[in-house]
Design a protein around this motif. Structure first.
Motif, PDB file in Angstrom:
ATOM      1  N   SER A   1     -20.978 -26.129  -5.569  1.00 57.85           N
ATOM      2  CA  SER A   1     -21.149 -24.674  -5.656  1.00 57.85           C
ATOM      3  C   SER A   1     -19.897 -23.987  -6.181  1.00 57.85           C
ATOM      4  O   SER A   1     -19.518 -22.917  -5.702  1.00 57.85           O
ATOM      5  N   ARG A   2     -19.272 -24.595  -7.172  1.00 57.20           N
ATOM      6  CA  ARG A   2     -18.054 -23.970  -7.691  1.00 57.20           C
ATOM      7  C   ARG A   2     -18.340 -22.704  -8.490  1.00 57.20           C
ATOM      8  O   ARG A   2     -17.407 -22.017  -8.902  1.00 57.20           O
ATOM      9  N   TYR A   3     -19.619 -22.400  -8.671  1.00 59.39           N
ATOM     10  CA  TYR A   3     -19.966 -21.091  -9.211  1.00 59.39           C
ATOM     11  C   TYR A   3     -19.461 -19.975  -8.296  1.00 59.39           C
ATOM     12  O   TYR A   3     -19.260 -18.832  -8.709  1.00 59.39           O
TER      13      TYR A   3
ATOM     14  N   LEU B   1     -16.554 -19.762  -7.179  1.00 64.32           N
ATOM     15  CA  LEU B   1     -15.221 -19.393  -7.660  1.00 64.32           C
ATOM     16  C   LEU B   1     -15.315 -18.412  -8.823  1.00 64.32           C
ATOM     17  O   LEU B   1     -14.511 -17.483  -8.920  1.00 64.32           O
ATOM     18  N   GLU B   2     -16.273 -18.607  -9.699  1.00 71.05           N
ATOM     19  CA  GLU B   2     -16.497 -17.656 -10.791  1.00 71.05           C
ATOM     20  C   GLU B   2     -16.933 -16.307 -10.229  1.00 71.05           C
ATOM     21  O   GLU B   2     -16.490 -15.253 -10.706  1.00 71.05           O
ATOM     22  N   ALA B   3     -17.780 -16.337  -9.187  1.00 71.36           N
ATOM     23  CA  ALA B   3     -18.207 -15.097  -8.546  1.00 71.36           C
ATOM     24  C   ALA B   3     -17.020 -14.373  -7.926  1.00 71.36           C
ATOM     25  O   ALA B   3     -16.897 -13.142  -8.026  1.00 71.36           O
ATOM     26  N   LEU B   4     -16.137 -15.127  -7.287  1.00 71.76           N
ATOM     27  CA  LEU B   4     -14.938 -14.539  -6.697  1.00 71.76           C
ATOM     28  C   LEU B   4     -14.022 -13.991  -7.780  1.00 71.76           C
ATOM     29  O   LEU B   4     -13.445 -12.904  -7.628  1.00 71.76           O
ATOM     30  N   GLN B   5     -13.889 -14.722  -8.877  1.00 74.09           N
ATOM     31  CA  GLN B   5     -13.038 -14.262  -9.973  1.00 74.09           C
ATOM     32  C   GLN B   5     -13.537 -12.929 -10.520  1.00 74.09           C
ATOM     33  O   GLN B   5     -12.753 -11.995 -10.747  1.00 74.09           O
ATOM     34  N   ARG B   6     -14.832 -12.825 -10.739  1.00 72.24           N
ATOM     35  CA  ARG B   6     -15.414 -11.575 -11.236  1.00 72.24           C
ATOM     36  C   ARG B   6     -15.134 -10.429 -10.257  1.00 72.24           C
ATOM     37  O   ARG B   6     -14.843  -9.296 -10.666  1.00 72.24           O
ATOM     38  N   THR B   7     -15.215 -10.735  -8.970  1.00 72.97           N
ATOM     39  CA  THR B   7     -15.006  -9.715  -7.952  1.00 72.97           C
ATOM     40  C   THR B   7     -13.547  -9.266  -7.922  1.00 72.97           C
ATOM     41  O   THR B   7     -13.262  -8.070  -7.790  1.00 72.97           O
ATOM     42  N   CYS B   8     -12.633 -10.211  -8.060  1.00 65.16           N
ATOM     43  CA  CYS B   8     -11.202  -9.870  -8.086  1.00 65.16           C
ATOM     44  C   CYS B   8     -10.882  -8.970  -9.273  1.00 65.16           C
ATOM     45  O   CYS B   8     -10.148  -7.983  -9.144  1.00 65.16           O
ATOM     46  N   VAL B   9     -11.414  -9.290 -10.435  1.00 64.16           N
ATOM     47  CA  VAL B   9     -11.165  -8.477 -11.628  1.00 64.16           C
ATOM     48  C   VAL B   9     -11.664  -7.054 -11.414  1.00 64.16           C
ATOM     49  O   VAL B   9     -10.989  -6.074 -11.756  1.00 64.16           O
ATOM     50  N   ALA B  10     -12.849  -6.936 -10.820  1.00 67.13           N
ATOM     51  CA  ALA B  10     -13.437  -5.616 -10.614  1.00 67.13           C
ATOM     52  C   ALA B  10     -12.725  -4.816  -9.526  1.00 67.13           C
ATOM     53  O   ALA B  10     -12.556  -3.597  -9.650  1.00 67.13           O
ATOM     54  N   MET B  11     -12.284  -5.511  -8.459  1.00 67.51           N
ATOM     55  CA  MET B  11     -11.775  -4.797  -7.285  1.00 67.51           C
ATOM     56  C   MET B  11     -10.259  -4.662  -7.238  1.00 67.51           C
ATOM     57  O   MET B  11      -9.741  -3.665  -6.740  1.00 67.51           O
ATOM     58  N   ILE B  12      -9.540  -5.688  -7.729  1.00 60.85           N
ATOM     59  CA  ILE B  12      -8.075  -5.607  -7.649  1.00 60.85           C
ATOM     60  C   ILE B  12      -7.424  -5.564  -9.026  1.00 60.85           C
ATOM     61  O   ILE B  12      -6.211  -5.522  -9.140  1.00 60.85           O
TER      62      ILE B  12
ATOM     63  N   ILE C   1     -22.370 -13.867  -6.509  1.00 62.30           N
ATOM     64  CA  ILE C   1     -22.823 -15.203  -6.123  1.00 62.30           C
ATOM     65  C   ILE C   1     -24.322 -15.357  -6.406  1.00 62.30           C
ATOM     66  O   ILE C   1     -24.754 -16.356  -6.995  1.00 62.30           O
ATOM     67  N   MET C   2     -25.098 -14.370  -6.002  1.00 67.14           N
ATOM     68  CA  MET C   2     -26.540 -14.469  -6.189  1.00 67.14           C
ATOM     69  C   MET C   2     -26.913 -14.491  -7.670  1.00 67.14           C
ATOM     70  O   MET C   2     -27.881 -15.139  -8.071  1.00 67.14           O
ATOM     71  N   GLU C   3     -26.119 -13.794  -8.496  1.00 66.01           N
ATOM     72  CA  GLU C   3     -26.377 -13.802  -9.934  1.00 66.01           C
ATOM     73  C   GLU C   3     -26.137 -15.183 -10.534  1.00 66.01           C
ATOM     74  O   GLU C   3     -26.818 -15.608 -11.468  1.00 66.01           O
ATOM     75  N   LEU C   4     -25.134 -15.906  -9.988  1.00 63.99           N
ATOM     76  CA  LEU C   4     -24.763 -17.215 -10.516  1.00 63.99           C
ATOM     77  C   LEU C   4     -25.424 -18.374  -9.765  1.00 63.99           C
ATOM     78  O   LEU C   4     -25.255 -19.524 -10.138  1.00 63.99           O
TER      79      LEU C   4
ATOM     80  N   GLY D   1     -28.725 -17.774   1.497  1.00 64.26           N
ATOM     81  CA  GLY D   1     -29.921 -17.510   0.720  1.00 64.26           C
ATOM     82  C   GLY D   1     -29.985 -18.198  -0.621  1.00 64.26           C
ATOM     83  O   GLY D   1     -31.050 -18.660  -1.046  1.00 64.26           O
ATOM     84  N   ASP D   2     -28.862 -18.290  -1.321  1.00 70.33           N
ATOM     85  CA  ASP D   2     -28.899 -18.911  -2.645  1.00 70.33           C
ATOM     86  C   ASP D   2     -29.254 -20.388  -2.550  1.00 70.33           C
ATOM     87  O   ASP D   2     -29.935 -20.934  -3.431  1.00 70.33           O
TER      88      ASP D   2
END
Length: 215
Positions: free
Chosen positions: A20-22, A24-35, A77-80, A116-117
């Protein structure tokens, strides 16, 4: 019937049973958007085995933004999640253990609502093989505290020596040690296998069958 020392095998999810290393991509997207910056590869790897709450603290998210950060992360996460899959060999190994009469369990840093995913996108019904699923919201202290493994032991009235915990991180290793259980490091999903102490270090899920006396 199995003839080894273990009556039960408990699996971590992410990085152990599930590739489920996706996340990490979900977290990366979130970091870019939030921080406003990308997380480093080291930051992503270190946070991989943490609960969502501990990851949020690790990235220094202010309390008034923590809920939004978590919600956006879950959305990503749910998107990926369509990329979720079991590591090769996990499901056959679990089936073989179940057929031999062993108890199976999951011990995850996910909360119940973060499952859920896996329910929707992984085709093999691996969670249905499990006698007990311990999510981090079922215990007072998440891994590396022993609470989650002790919960499993209490549910099935087992001794620590009768249960093998399979995980991929230092948090899993610490949990197993604190609970008194043997630990098998899932080298196939581990970022730092040489730095983590373990009773066993299988390179492929097939090797778990030998460890529990089924091969």
């Amino acid at each position: 019937m199995q003839n080894g020392k273990y009556k039960a095998v408990v699996f971590d999810l992410d990085g152990t049973a599930v590739d489920s290393r996706y996340n990490l991509e979900a977290l990366q997207r979130t970091c870019v958007a939030m921080i406003g910056r990308e997380a480093t590869e080291e930051e992503l790897k270190l946070s991989y085995g943490m609960t969502a709450q501990n990851s949020i603290r690790y990235f220094g998210i202010p309390d008034d933004q923590a809920e939004r950060f978590e919600q956006l992360w879950i959305e990503n996460i749910m998107e990926l999640a369509k990329n979720a899959q079991l590591f090769e060999g996990i499901y056959p190994a679990m089936c073989r253990m179940k057929e031999a009469g062993m108890l199976l369990g999951v011990n995850t840093s996910r909360t119940s609502r973060e499952m859920g995913d896996l329910e929707h996108y992984i085709k093999e019904p691996f969670l249905q093989l499990c006698n007990t699923i311990v999510t981090c919201d079922k215990v007072a202290r998440p891994k590396p505290a022993p609470d989650s493994m002790l919960y499993f032991l209490q549910q099935h009235q087992l001794q620590p020596s009768e249960v093998l915990f399979v995980g991929d991180s230092e948090f899993d290793a610490g949990c197993a040690k604190a609970a008194g259980c043997d630990f098998a490091l899932a080298v196939w999903g581990c970022f730092y296998p040489d730095t983590i102490d373990a009773t066993y270090k299988p390179n492929h899920p097939d090797e778990l069958l030998r460890i529990v006396g089924l091969a």
